[in-house]
Scaffold this motif. Structure first.
Motif, PDB file in Angstrom:
ATOM      1  N   ALA A   1       0.835  -1.213   0.000  1.00 45.09           N
ATOM      2  CA  ALA A   1       0.000   0.000   0.000  1.00 45.09           C
ATOM      3  C   ALA A   1       0.866   1.257   0.000  1.00 45.09           C
ATOM      4  CB  ALA A   1      -0.945  -0.011   1.191  1.00 45.09           C
ATOM      5  N   ARG A   2       1.967   1.257   0.734  1.00 42.88           N
ATOM      6  CA  ARG A   2       2.862   2.416   0.739  1.00 42.88           C
ATOM      7  C   ARG A   2       3.545   2.597  -0.615  1.00 42.88           C
ATOM      8  NH1 ARG A   2       2.848   0.466   5.626  1.00 42.88           N
ATOM      9  NH2 ARG A   2       2.724   1.800   7.443  1.00 42.88           N
ATOM     10  N   LYS A   3       3.953   1.506  -1.229  1.00 41.96           N
ATOM     11  CA  LYS A   3       4.603   1.584  -2.546  1.00 41.96           C
ATOM     12  C   LYS A   3       3.659   2.151  -3.595  1.00 41.96           C
ATOM     13  CE  LYS A   3       8.205  -1.881  -2.130  1.00 41.96           C
ATOM     14  NZ  LYS A   3       8.739  -3.158  -2.625  1.00 41.96           N
ATOM     15  N   ASN A   4       2.357   2.006  -3.394  1.00 39.43           N
ATOM     16  CA  ASN A   4       1.371   2.501  -4.358  1.00 39.43           C
ATOM     17  C   ASN A   4       0.988   3.968  -4.135  1.00 39.43           C
ATOM     18  OD1 ASN A   4       1.266   0.156  -5.862  1.00 39.43           O
ATOM     19  ND2 ASN A   4      -0.369  -0.725  -4.639  1.00 39.43           N
ATOM     20  N   ILE A   5       1.625   4.629  -3.178  1.00 44.13           N
ATOM     21  CA  ILE A   5       1.387   6.066  -3.017  1.00 44.13           C
ATOM     22  C   ILE A   5       1.884   6.773  -4.276  1.00 44.13           C
ATOM     23  CG2 ILE A   5       2.074   8.149  -1.734  1.00 44.13           C
ATOM     24  CD1 ILE A   5       2.228   6.377   0.787  1.00 44.13           C
ATOM     25  N   ASP A   6       1.055   7.614  -4.823  1.00 44.58           N
ATOM     26  CA  ASP A   6       1.370   8.335  -6.057  1.00 44.58           C
ATOM     27  C   ASP A   6       2.176   9.589  -5.713  1.00 44.58           C
ATOM     28  OD1 ASP A   6       1.393   9.869  -8.386  1.00 44.58           O
ATOM     29  OD2 ASP A   6      -0.741   9.587  -8.804  1.00 44.58           O
ATOM     30  N   ASN A   7       3.475   9.561  -6.001  1.00 42.20           N
ATOM     31  CA  ASN A   7       4.344  10.698  -5.688  1.00 42.20           C
ATOM     32  C   ASN A   7       3.913  11.973  -6.391  1.00 42.20           C
ATOM     33  OD1 ASN A   7       5.897   9.037  -4.064  1.00 42.20           O
ATOM     34  ND2 ASN A   7       7.468   8.688  -5.607  1.00 42.20           N
ATOM     35  N   ILE A   8       3.380  11.843  -7.590  1.00 39.38           N
ATOM     36  CA  ILE A   8       2.922  13.026  -8.330  1.00 39.38           C
ATOM     37  C   ILE A   8       1.747  13.667  -7.593  1.00 39.38           C
ATOM     38  CG2 ILE A   8       1.854  13.816 -10.488  1.00 39.38           C
ATOM     39  CD1 ILE A   8       3.562  11.595 -11.888  1.00 39.38           C
ATOM     40  N   GLN A   9       0.823  12.850  -7.106  1.00 40.26           N
ATOM     41  CA  GLN A   9      -0.308  13.389  -6.348  1.00 40.26           C
ATOM     42  C   GLN A   9       0.173  14.042  -5.055  1.00 40.26           C
ATOM     43  OE1 GLN A   9      -3.256  10.701  -4.643  1.00 40.26           O
ATOM     44  NE2 GLN A   9      -4.819  12.309  -4.811  1.00 40.26           N
ATOM     45  N   ILE A  10       1.110  13.407  -4.356  1.00 46.94           N
ATOM     46  CA  ILE A  10       1.635  13.974  -3.110  1.00 46.94           C
ATOM     47  C   ILE A  10       2.256  15.336  -3.381  1.00 46.94           C
ATOM     48  CG2 ILE A  10       3.374  13.679  -1.291  1.00 46.94           C
ATOM     49  CD1 ILE A  10       0.920  11.859  -0.944  1.00 46.94           C
ATOM     50  N   LYS A  11       3.013  15.452  -4.458  1.00 44.97           N
ATOM     51  CA  LYS A  11       3.629  16.738  -4.808  1.00 44.97           C
ATOM     52  C   LYS A  11       2.559  17.778  -5.138  1.00 44.97           C
ATOM     53  CE  LYS A  11       7.210  18.985  -7.533  1.00 44.97           C
ATOM     54  NZ  LYS A  11       6.835  20.210  -6.906  1.00 44.97           N
ATOM     55  N   ARG A  12       1.521  17.379  -5.859  1.00 47.86           N
ATOM     56  CA  ARG A  12       0.434  18.307  -6.200  1.00 47.86           C
ATOM     57  C   ARG A  12      -0.271  18.798  -4.932  1.00 47.86           C
ATOM     58  NH1 ARG A  12      -2.019  15.306  -9.689  1.00 47.86           N
ATOM     59  NH2 ARG A  12      -3.497  14.364  -8.227  1.00 47.86           N
ATOM     60  N   ILE A  13      -0.544  17.889  -4.009  1.00 46.48           N
ATOM     61  CA  ILE A  13      -1.190  18.270  -2.752  1.00 46.48           C
ATOM     62  C   ILE A  13      -0.318  19.259  -1.994  1.00 46.48           C
ATOM     63  CG2 ILE A  13      -1.909  17.420  -0.481  1.00 46.48           C
ATOM     64  CD1 ILE A  13      -2.778  14.794  -1.971  1.00 46.48           C
TER      65      ILE A  13
ATOM     66  N   MET B   1       5.053  12.752   3.935  1.00 45.87           N
ATOM     67  CA  MET B   1       5.623  13.110   2.630  1.00 45.87           C
ATOM     68  C   MET B   1       5.218  14.531   2.244  1.00 45.87           C
ATOM     69  SD  MET B   1       4.911   9.472   0.701  1.00 45.87           S
ATOM     70  CE  MET B   1       5.571   9.930  -0.916  1.00 45.87           C
ATOM     71  N   ILE B   2       3.950  14.865   2.461  1.00 42.15           N
ATOM     72  CA  ILE B   2       3.446  16.215   2.158  1.00 42.15           C
ATOM     73  C   ILE B   2       4.184  17.253   2.995  1.00 42.15           C
ATOM     74  CG2 ILE B   2       1.414  17.716   2.360  1.00 42.15           C
ATOM     75  CD1 ILE B   2      -0.247  15.079   1.686  1.00 42.15           C
ATOM     76  N   CYS B   3       4.332  16.978   4.274  1.00 38.62           N
ATOM     77  CA  CYS B   3       5.017  17.923   5.173  1.00 38.62           C
ATOM     78  C   CYS B   3       6.474  18.125   4.756  1.00 38.62           C
ATOM     79  CB  CYS B   3       4.938  17.445   6.620  1.00 38.62           C
ATOM     80  SG  CYS B   3       3.280  17.559   7.321  1.00 38.62           S
ATOM     81  N   ALA B   4       7.146  17.036   4.329  1.00 33.10           N
ATOM     82  CA  ALA B   4       8.529  17.166   3.884  1.00 33.10           C
ATOM     83  C   ALA B   4       8.623  18.084   2.681  1.00 33.10           C
ATOM     84  CB  ALA B   4       9.107  15.791   3.572  1.00 33.10           C
ATOM     85  N   LEU B   5       7.688  17.962   1.753  1.00 31.62           N
ATOM     86  CA  LEU B   5       7.674  18.836   0.576  1.00 31.62           C
ATOM     87  C   LEU B   5       7.328  20.267   0.947  1.00 31.62           C
ATOM     88  CD1 LEU B   5       5.989  16.437  -1.996  1.00 31.62           C
ATOM     89  CD2 LEU B   5       8.392  17.173  -1.964  1.00 31.62           C
ATOM     90  N   ILE B   6       6.398  20.449   1.866  1.00 31.30           N
ATOM     91  CA  ILE B   6       6.059  21.800   2.319  1.00 31.30           C
ATOM     92  C   ILE B   6       7.295  22.454   2.937  1.00 31.30           C
ATOM     93  CG2 ILE B   6       4.726  23.118   4.026  1.00 31.30           C
ATOM     94  CD1 ILE B   6       2.380  21.130   3.446  1.00 31.30           C
ATOM     95  N   ASP B   7       8.037  21.712   3.755  1.00 27.42           N
ATOM     96  CA  ASP B   7       9.257  22.242   4.390  1.00 27.42           C
ATOM     97  C   ASP B   7      10.236  22.797   3.353  1.00 27.42           C
ATOM     98  OD1 ASP B   7       8.500  21.798   6.989  1.00 27.42           O
ATOM     99  OD2 ASP B   7      10.040  20.281   7.404  1.00 27.42           O
TER     100      ASP B   7
END
Length: 182
Positions: A13-25, A173-179
């Protein structure tokens, strides 16, 4: 419970996290902050804990020292929760707060592992009415939340505890990108 199967389901389930979606969020949340809006998050039970965790990472700090960011969890004011639940309905505990606290420039996140929590659904509907950007965090099927949010993050599993684990991974992941933007 087969512990190896449980671990494997969580890993998959973790491997299926969509990195593109996380970056967009993350980009949308940063844009919200830079435009004077705030992040508003809510959910029930473990999802309430995830909402509070998300907000703590932003109002405190996550991976580095930075300015505190405007985020609020609607699950933390027990007086509001119990008064609204008593005077109106438990189904209204978040929607009344969204109506009182949110504007069209805010980013509103409802977390529901089933996607069918009535109080989360009502709050998202209220946020949509005022023009806020809405995101749902849910499980594989998404429930009713899928049909009413502008965007939905699906954890790719039907196991509630693993859905919650994937949600917190995505939140981190979102918080790391926000940082990276501050």
């Amino acid at each position: 419970m087969d512990l190896e199967a449980y671990k494997e389901e969580g890993i998959k389930a973790r491997k299926n996290i969509d990195n593109i979606q996380i970056k967009r969020i993350a980009d949308n949340i940063v844009r919200t902050f830079k435009n004077g809006g705030k992040l508003v998050v809510f959910g029930n039970g473990g999802s309430a804990a995830d909402a509070q965790h998300f907000v703590a990472e932003l109002t405190g700090h996550f991976t580095k020292e930075r300015i505190p960011l405007p985020a609020i969890a609607l699950t933390t004011n027990t007086s509001a929760l119990t008064a609204i639940g008593n005077d109106y309905s438990y189904s209204d505990i978040f929607s009344r707060q969204v109506r009182a606290l949110c504007t069209g420039s805010d980013y509103v996140v409802g977390i529901s592992t089933s996607g069918n929590s009535e109080n989360v659904l009502r709050a998202i509907e209220q946020a949509n009415k005022i023009g806020a950007y809405t995101l749902g965090f849910t499980g594989k099927t998404g429930g009713k939340l899928t049909g009413i949010c502008r965007e939905v993050f699906h954890a790719d599993t039907d196991t509630t505890s693993i859905i919650q684990e994937v949600h917190i991974t995505a939140i981190h992941m979102i918080c790391a990108l926000i940082d990276q933007n501050y």
